[in-house]
Design an enzyme around this catalytic site. Structure first.
Site, PDB file in Angstrom:
ATOM      1  N   ASN A  14       0.860  -1.187   0.000  1.00 19.69           N
ATOM      2  CA  ASN A  14       0.000   0.000   0.000  1.00 19.69           C
ATOM      3  C   ASN A  14       0.894   1.235   0.000  1.00 19.69           C
ATOM      4  O   ASN A  14       1.466   1.595   1.022  1.00 19.69           O
ATOM      5  CB  ASN A  14      -0.911  -0.028   1.238  1.00 19.69           C
ATOM      6  N   LYS A  32       0.109   4.255  -0.319  1.00 23.09           N
ATOM      7  CA  LYS A  32      -0.526   5.437   0.274  1.00 23.09           C
ATOM      8  C   LYS A  32      -0.296   6.655  -0.638  1.00 23.09           C
ATOM      9  O   LYS A  32      -0.237   6.500  -1.856  1.00 23.09           O
ATOM     10  CB  LYS A  32      -0.024   5.645   1.707  1.00 23.09           C
ATOM     11  N   HIS A  74      -9.511   0.967   5.223  1.00 21.38           N
ATOM     12  CA  HIS A  74      -8.176   1.230   5.764  1.00 21.38           C
ATOM     13  C   HIS A  74      -8.286   2.210   6.935  1.00 21.38           C
ATOM     14  O   HIS A  74      -9.093   3.142   6.905  1.00 21.38           O
ATOM     15  CB  HIS A  74      -7.242   1.787   4.690  1.00 21.38           C
ATOM     16  N   GLU A  97      -6.621   4.688   7.848  1.00 17.93           N
ATOM     17  CA  GLU A  97      -6.489   6.128   7.558  1.00 17.93           C
ATOM     18  C   GLU A  97      -7.786   6.686   6.985  1.00 17.93           C
ATOM     19  O   GLU A  97      -8.127   7.844   7.217  1.00 17.93           O
ATOM     20  CB  GLU A  97      -5.296   6.352   6.616  1.00 17.93           C
ATOM     21  N   GLU A 120      -5.049  -4.763  10.848  1.00 19.60           N
ATOM     22  CA  GLU A 120      -4.024  -3.726  10.998  1.00 19.60           C
ATOM     23  C   GLU A 120      -4.313  -2.937  12.274  1.00 19.60           C
ATOM     24  O   GLU A 120      -5.111  -1.991  12.255  1.00 19.60           O
ATOM     25  CB  GLU A 120      -4.058  -2.767   9.801  1.00 19.60           C
ATOM     26  N   GLY A 126       2.691   2.583  10.748  1.00 18.42           N
ATOM     27  CA  GLY A 126       3.614   3.690  10.541  1.00 18.42           C
ATOM     28  C   GLY A 126       4.344   4.135  11.799  1.00 18.42           C
ATOM     29  O   GLY A 126       4.966   5.190  11.821  1.00 18.42           O
ATOM     30  N   SER A 146       3.693  -1.842  10.491  1.00 15.70           N
ATOM     31  CA  SER A 146       5.138  -1.856  10.706  1.00 15.70           C
ATOM     32  C   SER A 146       5.780  -3.218  10.419  1.00 15.70           C
ATOM     33  O   SER A 146       6.682  -3.654  11.137  1.00 15.70           O
ATOM     34  CB  SER A 146       5.483  -1.377  12.124  1.00 15.70           C
TER      35      SER A 146
END
Ligand code: 13P
Length: 251
Positions: A9, A11, A94, A96, A166, A172, A212
């Site tokens: 991904n 992003k 996702h 985000e 996730e 991140g 991560s």
């Protein structure tokens, strides 16, 4: 035996030149991997990267889809448009999009169903935030997001669905879930799938871990019995690291 699947991904990263270069590196390093490999570039580069990936075994995915078919929805991109650009996979839910953009479970569900109806395969992302983990609510949050995200999805579509666990606090941040914690969450997700769809579907469905993942922790995570590969952010932008992660999912 479930075939592992690794997603990159990207992003909101890369540009036309660096994205093309990255896609071409992924195509060559994944040529003989056992795992399925999908990359998720930003929308503007999909057509270019579809060309780059032609003839390779790397599939093309979209980071988001609209739940609408077509019409007056400024800025949205429909599933049909994405298919037209060579996309075969879509991310929904996702973290985000849930927590930065504000997507609800209901919208995630509508996007999941729209993508499946259009013939796209879907990676439905779920996962708890740090405060929820600390309050002992990891399994509850995963179960709620899973049931809501898959509401109305027929068993016949499940072969086109992958779940990505996730944990939000791991994305991140450099803080990876321990293999044991990740396995425990995955086992619970599979248990929920069993209660929703029965044992055969639950055993056949792939559940990826994301948050991560690096070239050095991937192998141990992916060797857990209920972890079927990973969804990779930062490390998917580094061709050598991503190649090692794909290899770790292809024992
Ligand atoms: P990182 O690998 O950068 O933690 O991102 C994970 C992710 O969000 C993949 O979708």
């Amino acid at each position: 035996m479930r075939q592992p699947i690794v997603g990159g991904n990207w992003k909101m990263n890369t540009n036309r030149a660096s994205g093309t270069e990255l896609a071409s590196a992924v195509a060559s390093s994944s040529a003989s991997a056992r795992a399925q490999v999908v990359v998720f570039p930003p929308f503007p580069y999909l057509l270019t990267i579809a060309d780059t990936l032609k003839g390779s075994r790397v599939m093309l995915g979209a980071q988001d889809v609209s739940d609408r078919a077509d019409g007056a929805f400024t800025g949205e991109v429909s599933c049909a448009m994405l298919k037209d650009c060579g996309v075969s996979w879509a991310l929904t839910g996702h973290s985000e999009r849930r927590h930065v953009i504000g997507e609800t479970d209901a919208l995630v569900n509508a996007k999941t169903k729209a993508a499946l109806a259009a013939g796209l395969s879907v990676i439905l992302c779920i996962g708890e935030k740090l405060d929820q983990r600390e309050a002992g609510k990891t399994d509850l949050v995963n179960e709620t997001q899973l049931r809501a995200g898959l509401a109305g999805v027929e068993p016949a579509s499940l072969s086109n669905v992958v779940i990505a666990y996730e944990p939000v606090w791991a994305i991140g941040t450099g803080k990876t879930a321990s293999p044991a914690d990740a396995q425990a969450a995955h086992a619970h997700i599979r248990k929920v799938l069993r209660s929703m769809y029965g044992v055969d579907h639950a055993e056949a469905m792939r559940i990826q871990y994301g948050g991560s993942v690096t070239a050095s922790n991937a192998r141990e995570l992916f060797s857990q019995p209920d972890i079927d590969g990973g969804l990779i952010g930062g490390a998917s932008l580094k061709p050598a690291d991503f190649a090692q992660i794909v290899a770790a999912a292809s024992p």
